[in-house]
Scaffold this motif. Structure first.
Motif, PDB file in Angstrom:
ATOM      1  N   ALA A   7       7.207  25.505  41.531  1.00  0.00           N
ATOM      2  CA  ALA A   7       8.522  24.935  41.870  1.00  0.00           C
ATOM      3  C   ALA A   7       9.578  25.692  42.469  1.00  0.00           C
ATOM      4  O   ALA A   7      10.303  25.481  43.191  1.00  0.00           O
ATOM      5  N   SER A   8       9.454  26.942  42.040  1.00  0.00           N
ATOM      6  CA  SER A   8      10.184  27.997  42.501  1.00  0.00           C
ATOM      7  C   SER A   8      10.017  28.047  43.906  1.00  0.00           C
ATOM      8  O   SER A   8      11.032  28.224  44.802  1.00  0.00           O
ATOM      9  N   THR A   9       8.901  28.357  44.286  1.00  0.00           N
ATOM     10  CA  THR A   9       8.493  28.538  45.506  1.00  0.00           C
ATOM     11  C   THR A   9       8.924  27.352  46.524  1.00  0.00           C
ATOM     12  O   THR A   9       9.558  27.644  47.551  1.00  0.00           O
ATOM     13  N   ARG A  10       8.577  26.155  46.192  1.00  0.00           N
ATOM     14  CA  ARG A  10       9.135  25.124  46.980  1.00  0.00           C
ATOM     15  C   ARG A  10      10.717  24.923  47.017  1.00  0.00           C
ATOM     16  O   ARG A  10      11.252  24.709  48.053  1.00  0.00           O
ATOM     17  N   SER A  11      11.380  25.265  46.015  1.00  0.00           N
ATOM     18  CA  SER A  11      12.857  25.247  45.865  1.00  0.00           C
ATOM     19  C   SER A  11      13.377  26.176  46.956  1.00  0.00           C
ATOM     20  O   SER A  11      14.196  25.871  48.004  1.00  0.00           O
ATOM     21  N   ASN A  12      12.717  27.561  47.074  1.00  0.00           N
ATOM     22  CA  ASN A  12      13.288  28.517  48.015  1.00  0.00           C
ATOM     23  C   ASN A  12      12.788  27.933  49.330  1.00  0.00           C
ATOM     24  O   ASN A  12      13.567  28.309  50.321  1.00  0.00           O
ATOM     25  N   GLN A  13      11.876  27.596  49.699  1.00  0.00           N
ATOM     26  CA  GLN A  13      11.441  26.966  50.862  1.00  0.00           C
ATOM     27  C   GLN A  13      12.394  25.877  51.399  1.00  0.00           C
ATOM     28  O   GLN A  13      12.640  25.860  52.581  1.00  0.00           O
ATOM     29  N   THR A  14      12.590  25.025  50.579  1.00  0.00           N
ATOM     30  CA  THR A  14      13.495  24.039  50.868  1.00  0.00           C
ATOM     31  C   THR A  14      14.981  24.519  51.326  1.00  0.00           C
ATOM     32  O   THR A  14      15.561  24.127  52.265  1.00  0.00           O
ATOM     33  N   TYR A  15      15.325  25.353  50.358  1.00  0.00           N
ATOM     34  CA  TYR A  15      16.621  26.251  50.749  1.00  0.00           C
ATOM     35  C   TYR A  15      16.892  26.630  51.917  1.00  0.00           C
ATOM     36  O   TYR A  15      17.610  26.749  53.020  1.00  0.00           O
TER      37      TYR A  15
END
Length: 74
Positions: A7-15
């Motif tokens: 989830a953290s990786t996805r969040s960073n990629q989205t940002y």
């Protein structure tokens, strides 16, 4: 534990994707132009043609050696 990391990786990629889009839109409007150049590549080329090495050029101009190589490459 894997779910949190995922989830953290996805969040960073989205940002990062949103940030890239914002910067691209600003550049297209001419608002975001980046930092003004502080190094004169022509001066570096002339010093190199005069027989001065990259390390000496960097010391003389008070810049990093990598910046000298970058200017010579362009």
């Amino acid at each position: 534990m894997r779910n949190k990391a995922s989830a953290s990786t996805r969040s960073n990629q989205t940002y990062l994707n949103v940030l890239r889009k914002i910067c691209a839109d600003a550049k297209a409007r001419g608002v975001y132009k980046g930092r003004k150049a502080t190094i004169d590549p022509e001066k570096i080329r002339k010093m190199k043609a005069g027989g001065i090495g990259p390390s000496a050029i960097a010391k003389a101009l008070k810049i990093g050696r990598a910046s000298v190589y970058r200017a010579l490459g362009s």
